[in-house]
Design a protein around this motif. Structure first.
Motif, PDB file in Angstrom:
ATOM      1  N   VAL A 115       0.036  15.230  98.600  1.00 19.28           N
ATOM      2  CA  VAL A 115       1.256  14.419  98.668  1.00 19.28           C
ATOM      3  C   VAL A 115       1.678  14.023  97.256  1.00 19.28           C
ATOM      4  N   GLU A 116       0.702  13.573  96.446  1.00 21.55           N
ATOM      5  CA  GLU A 116       1.010  13.219  95.055  1.00 21.55           C
ATOM      6  C   GLU A 116       1.424  14.454  94.259  1.00 21.55           C
ATOM      7  N   ASP A 117       0.780  15.595  94.521  1.00 18.34           N
ATOM      8  CA  ASP A 117       1.165  16.851  93.864  1.00 18.34           C
ATOM      9  C   ASP A 117       2.640  17.139  94.141  1.00 18.34           C
ATOM     10  N   GLY A 118       3.021  17.054  95.401  1.00 22.92           N
ATOM     11  CA  GLY A 118       4.406  17.332  95.795  1.00 22.92           C
ATOM     12  C   GLY A 118       5.392  16.341  95.200  1.00 22.92           C
ATOM     13  N   ARG A 119       5.029  15.069  95.222  1.00 25.08           N
ATOM     14  CA  ARG A 119       5.891  14.018  94.656  1.00 25.08           C
ATOM     15  C   ARG A 119       6.100  14.246  93.166  1.00 25.08           C
ATOM     16  N   LEU A 120       5.038  14.565  92.447  1.00 24.90           N
ATOM     17  CA  LEU A 120       5.132  14.821  91.017  1.00 24.90           C
ATOM     18  C   LEU A 120       5.997  16.061  90.755  1.00 24.90           C
ATOM     19  N   ALA A 121       5.833  17.086  91.576  1.00 22.25           N
ATOM     20  CA  ALA A 121       6.616  18.312  91.404  1.00 22.25           C
ATOM     21  C   ALA A 121       8.109  18.046  91.595  1.00 22.25           C
ATOM     22  N   ILE A 122       8.476  17.329  92.645  1.00 26.01           N
ATOM     23  CA  ILE A 122       9.904  17.083  92.900  1.00 26.01           C
ATOM     24  C   ILE A 122      10.496  16.151  91.853  1.00 26.01           C
ATOM     25  N   ASN A 123       9.739  15.147  91.429  1.00 33.31           N
ATOM     26  CA  ASN A 123      10.235  14.252  90.377  1.00 33.31           C
ATOM     27  C   ASN A 123      10.434  15.006  89.062  1.00 33.31           C
ATOM     28  N   ILE A 129      16.407  19.192  86.100  1.00 34.95           N
ATOM     29  CA  ILE A 129      17.803  19.414  86.524  1.00 34.95           C
ATOM     30  C   ILE A 129      18.738  18.434  85.828  1.00 34.95           C
ATOM     31  N   ASP A 130      18.268  17.214  85.607  1.00 32.20           N
ATOM     32  CA  ASP A 130      19.073  16.201  84.915  1.00 32.20           C
ATOM     33  C   ASP A 130      19.103  16.421  83.407  1.00 32.20           C
ATOM     34  N   GLY A 131      18.447  17.481  82.929  1.00 34.04           N
ATOM     35  CA  GLY A 131      18.473  17.798  81.510  1.00 34.04           C
ATOM     36  C   GLY A 131      17.473  17.027  80.666  1.00 34.04           C
ATOM     37  N   LYS A 132      16.549  16.336  81.304  1.00 32.51           N
ATOM     38  CA  LYS A 132      15.555  15.568  80.565  1.00 32.51           C
ATOM     39  C   LYS A 132      14.408  16.475  80.129  1.00 32.51           C
ATOM     40  N   GLN A 133      13.752  16.087  79.054  1.00 34.06           N
ATOM     41  CA  GLN A 133      12.552  16.771  78.592  1.00 34.06           C
ATOM     42  C   GLN A 133      11.371  16.291  79.442  1.00 34.06           C
ATOM     43  N   VAL A 134      10.511  17.209  79.790  1.00 33.42           N
ATOM     44  CA  VAL A 134       9.305  16.822  80.518  1.00 33.42           C
ATOM     45  C   VAL A 134       8.083  17.232  79.692  1.00 33.42           C
TER      46      VAL A 134
END
Length: 157
Positions: A115-123, A129-134
């Motif tokens: 669940v945390e894996d999925g949450r981290l992936a979508i965030n 998509i918002d153009g932010k650096q990760v």
């Protein structure tokens, strides 16, 4: 006990373990590292061999996941029905591992929640998509579960 040879998770979990042994100068001798492909039946088979070869020299087991830890538990019970197993540590936080901790068959598991894996992936995807650096590496929160907290933590699955 390692997962699949060449698998990124296997490489990370095995090297993380061995690197930490070196960093801490731990007085732990690794008798062997065997691949069981994250499979309980394969883990049962390789565990039978380990128990035959090393017997009482086995003072602890680290399995790259809880299903392989279960394979070792079952092999130990076959070979030593009246003898307590050595401390066994697995990863993933499966319900069976929680029950095995409660019944003293397993010492601990490390919860890695899908669940945390999925949450981290979508965030992370939303930030891209918002153009932010990760960041190149995004650590996932992990919880070590032992007899002391097994009833206060939710299994991952």
């Amino acid at each position: 006990m390692a997962g699949q040879a060449g698998n990124g998770t296997t490489i990370g979990r095995v090297s993380g373990f061995t690197d930490r042994l070196k960093e801490t100068n731990a007085d732990i001798k690794v008798l062997d590292t065997v691949n069981a492909d994250f499979d309980q039946q394969k883990a049962l088979v390789v565990s039978r061999d380990l128990i035959t070869r090393f017997g009482d020299q086995i003072s602890g087991v680290y399995a790259n996941d809880d299903t392989m830890a279960r394979g070792f538990i079952d092999a130990w019970k076959e070979a030593n029905p009246s003898k307590a197993a050595p401390p066994i540590v697995g990863i993933n936080g499966q319900k069976d591992a929680f029950e095995s901790i409660r019944t003293n068959e397993m010492y601990s598991t490390i919860v890695q929640s899908p669940v945390e894996d999925g949450r981290l992936a979508i965030n992370t995807m939303a930030e891209i998509i918002d153009g932010k650096q990760v960041k190149d590496r995004l650590p996932i929160p992990l919880t070590v579960v032992t007899k002391d907290n097994v009833n206060a933590v939710e299994p991952a699955f």
